[in-house]
Design an enzyme around this catalytic site. Sequence first.
Site, PDB file in Angstrom:
ATOM      1  N   SER A   1      -8.774 -19.865  41.155  1.00 60.41           N
ATOM      2  CA  SER A   1      -9.324 -19.534  42.459  1.00 60.41           C
ATOM      3  C   SER A   1      -8.337 -18.698  43.259  1.00 60.41           C
ATOM      4  CB  SER A   1      -9.609 -20.846  43.196  1.00 60.41           C
ATOM      5  OG  SER A   1      -9.838 -20.611  44.556  1.00 60.41           O
TER       6      SER A   1
ATOM      7  N   TYR B   1      -6.420 -28.805  44.624  1.00 60.50           N
ATOM      8  CA  TYR B   1      -7.020 -27.615  44.026  1.00 60.50           C
ATOM      9  C   TYR B   1      -6.038 -26.443  44.068  1.00 60.50           C
ATOM     10  CZ  TYR B   1     -10.800 -24.271  43.048  1.00 60.50           C
ATOM     11  OH  TYR B   1     -11.605 -23.314  42.496  1.00 60.50           O
TER      12      TYR B   1
END
Length: 170
Positions: A144, A157
């Site tokens: 990401s 994350y």
Amino acid sequence: MELGLRDKVAVITGGSSGIGLAVAQGLAAEGAHLVLAARVGDRLEEAARGIREAHGVRVVPVPCDVATADGTATLIEAAEEGFGGADILVNNAGAGSNETILEAPDEKWQAYWDLHVMAAVRLARGLVPGMRRRGGGVILHNASICAVQPLWYEPIYNVTNTTLPLVSFF
């Protein structure tokens, strides 16, 4: 477009929906055969069938959880048995976490570490020897933007996505 992927073999995690499915369809359109992994077997079978019908390539669906050692072993075995190995590994399985450091227990950190990082490590360890036998290969990590532009509400994350590029050194 001709990318030279005809008859190459791609292993794709998270391959039954979203970005993973789109990558699978794109590689299949180039003539690559696929080993698709996902946890939801019915959706995975449907995706595999659709790709086969649309592109005429071989697709081996492997229902498994790549966050576990058993799941990655199952996927590696399927690539070896079905195709004699793989040429491409796309690490795409993942999920956001949405909490702060103060809120997230150790178990949640470990679960995301296993899903994002250890899955990539285990799959590289298991598939790279076959890639070398086949004359080379490539590992792609679908990480990401959080790897370089962290979000305050997703520290787990952010951390696990930042780690993925390091898995490529083998």
